[in-house]
Design an enzyme around this catalytic site. Structure first.
Site, PDB file in Angstrom:
ATOM      1  CG  HIS A   1      -2.073  -0.908   1.126  1.00  0.00           C
ATOM      2  ND1 HIS A   1      -3.141  -0.861   1.990  1.00  0.00           N
ATOM      3  CD2 HIS A   1      -2.346  -1.898   0.246  1.00  0.00           C
ATOM      4  CE1 HIS A   1      -4.015  -1.804   1.652  1.00  0.00           C
ATOM      5  NE2 HIS A   1      -3.542  -2.443   0.603  1.00  0.00           N
TER       6      HIS A   1
ATOM      7  CE1 TYR B   1      -6.116   3.532  10.947  1.00  0.00           C
ATOM      8  CE2 TYR B   1      -5.514   3.765   8.632  1.00  0.00           C
ATOM      9  CZ  TYR B   1      -5.308   3.198   9.872  1.00  0.00           C
ATOM     10  OH  TYR B   1      -4.288   2.289  10.039  1.00  0.00           O
TER      11      TYR B   1
ATOM     12  N   PRO C   1      -4.253   0.224  18.626  1.00  0.00           N
ATOM     13  CG  PRO C   1      -6.076  -1.102  18.023  1.00  0.00           C
ATOM     14  CD  PRO C   1      -5.462  -0.412  19.199  1.00  0.00           C
TER      15      PRO C   1
ATOM     16  CE  LYS D   1       3.520   3.786  13.533  1.00  0.00           C
ATOM     17  NZ  LYS D   1       4.002   3.387  12.224  1.00  0.00           N
TER      18      LYS D   1
ATOM     19  CE1 TYR E   1      -1.443   3.971   9.350  1.00  0.00           C
ATOM     20  CE2 TYR E   1      -0.275   3.015   7.496  1.00  0.00           C
ATOM     21  CZ  TYR E   1      -1.336   3.005   8.381  1.00  0.00           C
ATOM     22  OH  TYR E   1      -2.286   2.013   8.288  1.00  0.00           O
TER      23      TYR E   1
END
Length: 390
Positions: free
Chosen positions: A72, A201, A293, A297, A384
């Site tokens: 991704h 998200y 979550p 990480k 990220y």
């Protein structure tokens, strides 16, 4: 039995450390309380940072990941009925993440260890740690009613939040920091195609939602729920209806639903134990820290810890104690940055029960800033995909 390193915990952290030590010529045994089938039956995270991907390649356990994993280059943020893409690849100079289930990663590491003829003891009961404040530590365990002892130079505690390793440390030698979040995640796994090619998200007035996946045919979805909720109180239809409400209309309409093959609720917390070294005992992964979550990480921090730990052991056997002496401080610098990012992202995307005025407006302003400011989006992207190692 006599080894250089006794690894307590046979999850991804313990097996990844074991594979690194094997590549470095360091003798180690892995002791796991549960059966192999139990370890592989746990449903866990599946977003791998660039550094974790590279580490799996280095230890020779990345082939299936590259065949089956999903690369991704971005994520989507949903709010105000629209979705906005954060281009991770562009903003980080070419870095990406990989969607590959923790269960699959663990299986690959187990297979690599078995293929090399290395020792892993499953169903090792009543594990106890001894004399790690000396230069002759040992680990005892019971297997099939027989007590065994492993003499070693070092103990690596990779046995998770509830494991024996951190619990063996005297309370006055440990400082802990914790934040409990006032909500949980209800997660559903289904044999359905993902609704999006990348993770979504979503911030919504009804609560957070996440659209994720494990493969092109298996999806993983989450919605924010109350801490007191029980998974069996949620029918599949109720879950899908609530998830749709929290997504942009075009995404909700495109979603393919189906029976859940796993459904569970996870509370969210941040937790850090300091230091991460106690004489010849070293904590790694969830034994030392937990993050919510949201920022993906947890697994990646465990990989980072054991990367530093393997290097420290290799340096020790090459004649330098600098690595083991600096292990805790080096790890904790990265841990606290990940804790900060996970806390920030969680605070940004979730609805807090007692905050009906100021908080939601700050969230809206922050989200608007993120999609309009390249600097803000770059900060999110850099965290990220994973900050660089020291």
């Amino acid at each position: 039995m006599r080894v250089q390193v006794a690894i307590v915990g046979g999850g991804p952290a313990g097996h990844l450390l074991g594979q690194q030590l094997y590549k470095a010529g360091i003798d180690a045994v892995v002791l796991e309380q549960r059966s192999q089938a139990y370890v592989l039956g746990r449903i866990r995270a599946g977003v791998l940072e660039q550094g974790t991907i590279e580490l799996l390649n280095q230890v020779g356990a990345g082939a299936r990941m590259h065949r089956e994993g999903l690369v991704h280059g971005g994520i989507e943020l949903g709010f105000n009925g629209r979705h906005h893409r954060i281009d991770l690849h562009k903003l980080t100079g070419g870095k990406r993440v990989m969607i590959y289930g923790q269960t699959e990663l663990t299986k690959d590491l187990m297979d690599a260890r078995a293929g090399a003829g290395l020792t892993t003891v499953y169903e090792a009961q009543d594990v106890t740690l001894h004399d790690f404040d000396s230069d002759q530590p040992s680990v005892r365990y019971t297997k099939d009613g027989i007590t065994h002892e492993v003499a070693c130079d070092f103990i690596a505690g990779c046995d998770g939040y509830h494991g024996v390793s951190r619990a063996s440390v005297p309370a006055d030698s440990l400082q802990t920091f914790e934040r409990i979040y006032p909500f949980g995640w209800l997660g559903v796994l289904s044999e359905t195609p993902p609704v999006s090619d990348e993770l979504i998200y979503a911030n919504h007035e009804r609560g957070f939602a996440l659209c994720s996946m494990r493969s092109h045919t298996r999806s993983r979805y989450y919605i924010q729920c109350a801490l007191e909720d029980k998974a069996d109180q949620w029918s599949d239809d109720a879950f899908w209806d609530e998830l749709r409400r929290r997504l942009a209309p075009e995404v909700a309409e495109a979603m393919v639903t189906g029976p859940s093959i796993e459904k569970s609720i996870a509370p969210l917390r941040s937790f850090v134990a300091e230091p991460m070294r106690f004489g010849r005992l070293f904590l790694a992964g969830d034994a030392a820290h937990i993050v919510p979550p949201t920022g993906a990480k947890g697994l990646n921090l465990a990989a980072s810890d054991v990367r530093y730990l393997a290097q420290a052991f290799a340096e020790f056997y090459a004649g330098s104690e600098a690595g083991i002496n600096n292990y805790s401080d080096t790890c904790l610098r990265r841990v606290w940055k990940a804790v900060r990012f996970s806390w920030w992202f969680t605070s940004l995307m979730h609805k807090f029960p007692d905050d009906t005025g100021f908080g939601p407006r700050v969230q809206a302003a922050e989200l608007d800033y993120l999609i309009r400011s390249e600097a803000a989006a770059t900060s999110l992207a850099e965290n990220y995909v994973g900050l660089p190692f020291e």
